[in-house]
Design an enzyme around this catalytic site. Sequence first.
Site, PDB file in Angstrom:
ATOM      1  CG  ASP A 292      61.758  -7.016 -18.246  1.00  0.00           C
ATOM      2  OD1 ASP A 292      62.813  -7.630 -18.468  1.00  0.00           O
ATOM      3  OD2 ASP A 292      60.763  -7.066 -18.984  1.00  0.00           O
TER       4      ASP A 292
ATOM      5  CB  CYS B 119      67.857 -14.212  -5.012  1.00  0.00           C
ATOM      6  SG  CYS B 119      69.554 -14.104  -4.429  1.00  0.00           S
TER       7      CYS B 119
ATOM      8  CB  CYS C  77      71.572 -10.442  -1.312  1.00  0.00           C
ATOM      9  SG  CYS C  77      71.576 -11.691  -2.615  1.00  0.00           S
TER      10      CYS C  77
ATOM     11  CD  GLU D 246      70.315  -2.177 -19.745  1.00  0.00           C
ATOM     12  OE1 GLU D 246      71.097  -3.126 -19.887  1.00  0.00           O
ATOM     13  OE2 GLU D 246      69.106  -2.223 -20.061  1.00  0.00           O
TER      14      GLU D 246
ATOM     15  CB  CYS E  17      69.863 -10.787  -6.168  1.00  0.00           C
ATOM     16  SG  CYS E  17      68.779 -10.435  -4.767  1.00  0.00           S
TER      17      CYS E  17
ATOM     18  CG  ASP F 108      65.300  -3.782 -18.472  1.00  0.00           C
ATOM     19  OD1 ASP F 108      66.513  -3.880 -18.666  1.00  0.00           O
ATOM     20  OD2 ASP F 108      64.465  -4.613 -18.892  1.00  0.00           O
TER      21      ASP F 108
HETATM   22 ZN   LIG Z   1      69.498 -12.111  -3.340  1.00  0.00          ZN
END
Ligand SMILES: [Zn+2]
Length: 211
Positions: free
Chosen positions: A190, A180, A163, A109, A160, A25
């Site tokens: 980051d 989260c 998940c 990115e 996240c 990142d």
């Molecule tokens: Zn999560």
Amino acid sequence: MYIFVVTDAEIFKVETRTGQSVGFDFGLKNFLTSSDGKIISSPLFFNKNSKLIARACKNLSHKQKDSNNRQKAKISLARIYKKSSNQRKDFHFKLARKLCLEYEKIFIEDLNLKAMQKLWGKKISNLAFGEFVKILKYQAEKFGVEVSEVDRFFASSQICNQCGEKNPEVKDLKIREWICPKCGTKHDRDINAAKNILKFGLRHRPMQEIE
Ligand SMILES: [Zn+2]
């Protein structure tokens, strides 16, 4: 008369040591944050040099047209530019080489640099991410390392990595750490983004490249 020019342009391939994949990142304060939690800060001279350049520009603007002093100020500004650009290049080359020795697959990115420049102005061009990416790709070719850019529209910071829940509150750049709401994992902004870049990159590699 003949002039012979001998260049040292042989492309050499060396085996990478770890075979590891990594996501990075890009940031303002931390130049790079990796998916395995390493942080590479922006060197202090980035900031120092931009101050020196600003001062030299101001100095030049105060000099009278066609005067000797104006000429001197011009030369002084050009010198600072050159030094600053050399220091930056040196930093980029050393960093790119280090990363190529450490990893086999690097995901970054796909930054829409022009759009970012508009948004953050001078800071981004000073950090010269675009310049670094070019050097990284050049070094990667020499070392047999794969560098891939992942889709710039993918919201790497807000998802996240555990998940997959999207948390739009993280859009706010001031939020450096978050939990989260779905799975309760605590994230560093980051590092989570870098982990997502890695995940997304590995998942979306072209079919023929997946072993
Ligand atoms: Zn999560």
